[in-house]
Design a protein around this motif. Structure first.
Motif, PDB file in Angstrom:
ATOM      1  N   UNK A  91       0.840  -1.203   0.000  1.00 41.68           N
ATOM      2  CA  UNK A  91       0.000   0.000   0.000  1.00 41.68           C
ATOM      3  C   UNK A  91       0.876   1.255   0.000  1.00 41.68           C
ATOM      4  N   UNK A  92       0.354   2.351  -0.576  1.00 44.37           N
ATOM      5  CA  UNK A  92       1.167   3.568  -0.629  1.00 44.37           C
ATOM      6  C   UNK A  92       1.485   4.087   0.771  1.00 44.37           C
ATOM      7  N   UNK A  93       2.759   4.380   1.016  1.00 43.89           N
ATOM      8  CA  UNK A  93       3.171   4.969   2.288  1.00 43.89           C
ATOM      9  C   UNK A  93       4.147   6.104   1.968  1.00 43.89           C
ATOM     10  N   UNK A  94       4.835   6.568   2.989  1.00 44.52           N
ATOM     11  CA  UNK A  94       5.748   7.699   2.786  1.00 44.52           C
ATOM     12  C   UNK A  94       6.817   7.387   1.754  1.00 44.52           C
ATOM     13  N   UNK A  95       7.321   6.175   1.799  1.00 41.51           N
ATOM     14  CA  UNK A  95       8.379   5.819   0.861  1.00 41.51           C
ATOM     15  C   UNK A  95       7.844   5.819  -0.577  1.00 41.51           C
ATOM     16  N   UNK A  96       6.607   5.273  -0.735  1.00 39.82           N
ATOM     17  CA  UNK A  96       6.010   5.272  -2.072  1.00 39.82           C
ATOM     18  C   UNK A  96       5.900   6.710  -2.575  1.00 39.82           C
ATOM     19  N   UNK A  97       5.374   7.574  -1.673  1.00 40.60           N
ATOM     20  CA  UNK A  97       5.160   8.967  -2.110  1.00 40.60           C
ATOM     21  C   UNK A  97       6.472   9.626  -2.503  1.00 40.60           C
ATOM     22  N   UNK A  98       7.551   9.270  -1.801  1.00 35.91           N
ATOM     23  CA  UNK A  98       8.829   9.896  -2.134  1.00 35.91           C
ATOM     24  C   UNK A  98       9.432   9.326  -3.412  1.00 35.91           C
ATOM     25  N   UNK A  99       8.928   8.173  -3.880  1.00 36.73           N
ATOM     26  CA  UNK A  99       9.413   7.676  -5.173  1.00 36.73           C
ATOM     27  C   UNK A  99       8.518   8.175  -6.317  1.00 36.73           C
ATOM     28  N   UNK A 100       7.522   8.970  -5.941  1.00 35.74           N
ATOM     29  CA  UNK A 100       6.583   9.499  -6.930  1.00 35.74           C
ATOM     30  C   UNK A 100       6.610  11.020  -6.893  1.00 35.74           C
ATOM     31  N   UNK A 101       6.028  11.629  -7.913  1.00 39.02           N
ATOM     32  CA  UNK A 101       5.821  13.081  -7.867  1.00 39.02           C
ATOM     33  C   UNK A 101       4.452  13.347  -8.454  1.00 39.02           C
ATOM     34  N   UNK A 102       3.815  14.383  -7.931  1.00 38.20           N
ATOM     35  CA  UNK A 102       2.472  14.703  -8.422  1.00 38.20           C
ATOM     36  C   UNK A 102       2.427  16.167  -8.834  1.00 38.20           C
ATOM     37  N   UNK A 103       1.785  16.419  -9.955  1.00 42.14           N
ATOM     38  CA  UNK A 103       1.593  17.797 -10.436  1.00 42.14           C
ATOM     39  C   UNK A 103       0.100  18.070 -10.433  1.00 42.14           C
ATOM     40  N   UNK A 104      -0.283  19.154  -9.780  1.00 46.11           N
ATOM     41  CA  UNK A 104      -1.704  19.491  -9.633  1.00 46.11           C
ATOM     42  C   UNK A 104      -2.129  20.499 -10.697  1.00 46.11           C
ATOM     43  N   UNK A 105      -3.442  20.612 -10.845  1.00 45.97           N
ATOM     44  CA  UNK A 105      -3.958  21.522 -11.874  1.00 45.97           C
ATOM     45  C   UNK A 105      -3.550  22.969 -11.583  1.00 45.97           C
TER      46      UNK A 105
END
Ligand SMILES: Nc1ncnc2c1ncn2[C@@H]1O[C@H](COP(=O)(O)OP(=O)(O)O)[C@@H](O)[C@H]1O
Ligand SMILES: [Mg+2]
Length: 259
Positions: A91-105
């Motif tokens: 499941x997504x956790x802090x580590x997952x989030x740090x391997x991802x990046x999100x760009x918002x509208x």
């Protein structure tokens, strides 16, 4: 715009990355029975989704279908009411989030220079990047001449390009974008799409939410069509545009209003 302290709150210890898989197989996503509901509304209503490879996935659907909520759930910014989301089996956790990046509208930037926005985001993740590398990234998005300008003085298109440059500077394995090109000038859209194609070619897994059928045609390798919190269709892009199978997707492409 956020103050630096607001983002600093998100600073975490940087953990060791897991052993790398081949680029095309990295970050398989499996979603089962996903529900997100409020006391008034079931926004995501039993989504099953598998994105085993890194083909560029476009998430489409009418306004209010739940696209933004689904993207936030995938990134771990919202907690599901039921069901599971597994990235690499977890499941997504802090580590997952740090391997991802999100760009918002809507661009979210600090009251700092363009370059310093990049440097700050890198610092939060304990990453380094030379000035030359940062300028080269800014150059890819047409921002190099603006490197020392305050970010808040940039146009909307320039700000959004900076948000993407900042996301890419983090070298994410997964890049999630929520309508990053809505209301942008064509030159900005072009630069953003070119940068996405480069990131895709380099093995980044990309999930892009867009309303824009033309943009979907230009960049999508796979389409996920969401309607009223449910997946109406998942198809390779070429077959989706030739012969969309679901009535919801066909209506959408014919410009009929879907509610
Ligand atoms: N955090 C939230 N809490 C409650 N309702 C929400 C929340 N976020 C979005 N919604 C509602 O969920 C529905 C889907 O929203 P959204 O995911 O933003 O749609 P889309 O991005 O497809 O246009 C809308 O009716 C919206 O008002
Ligand atoms: Mg949305």
């Amino acid at each position: 715009m956020l103050e630096a302290s607001a983002l600093r709150a998100a600073n975490h210890r940087v953990e060791e990355a897991p052993a790398p898989l081949p680029a095309a197989e990295r970050n398989p996503l499996v979603v089962r029975g996903l529900v997100f509901e409020t006391p008034r509304q079931r926004i995501i209503d039993g989504v099953d989704l598998e994105l085993p490879d890194n083909r560029l996935t476009v998430l489409m659907g009418p306004n209010g279908a739940g696209k933004s909520v689904l993207l936030r759930l995938l990134h771990g910014l919202l907690t599901p009411s039921a069901g599971t989301i597994l990235w690499n089996g977890k499941p997504p956790d802090g580590r997952t989030r740090r391997s991802q990046a999100m760009v918002f509208q809507a661009p979210v930037l600090l009251r700092r220079s363009v370059l310093s926005n990049l440097r700050f985001a890198l610092g939060l993740r304990g990453l380094g990047c030379s000035r030359r590398e940062m300028l080269s990234l800014l150059g890819m998005l047409g921002l190099e001449p603006l490197a020392d300008r305050p970010a808040r003085l940039l146009s909307g298109g320039e700000q959004q390009r900076l948000c993407l440059a900042r996301a890419l500077a983090l070298r994410p394995e997964v890049l999630l974008l929520d309508e990053p090109c809505a209301n942008l000038d064509p030159a900005s859209v072009l630069m953003i799409e070119e940068a996405l194609m480069k990131a895709r070619a380099a093995g980044t897994k990309i999930i892009l939410v867009t309303h824009d059928l033309f943009q979907a045609r230009r960049v999508a390798e796979r389409i996920v069509f969401l309607h009223r919190g449910r997946i109406a269709e998942i198809s390779p892009a070429e077959s989706f545009f030739d012969t969309a199978g679901s009535p919801e997707a066909r209506s959408y492409m014919e410009g009929r209003i879907l509610v």
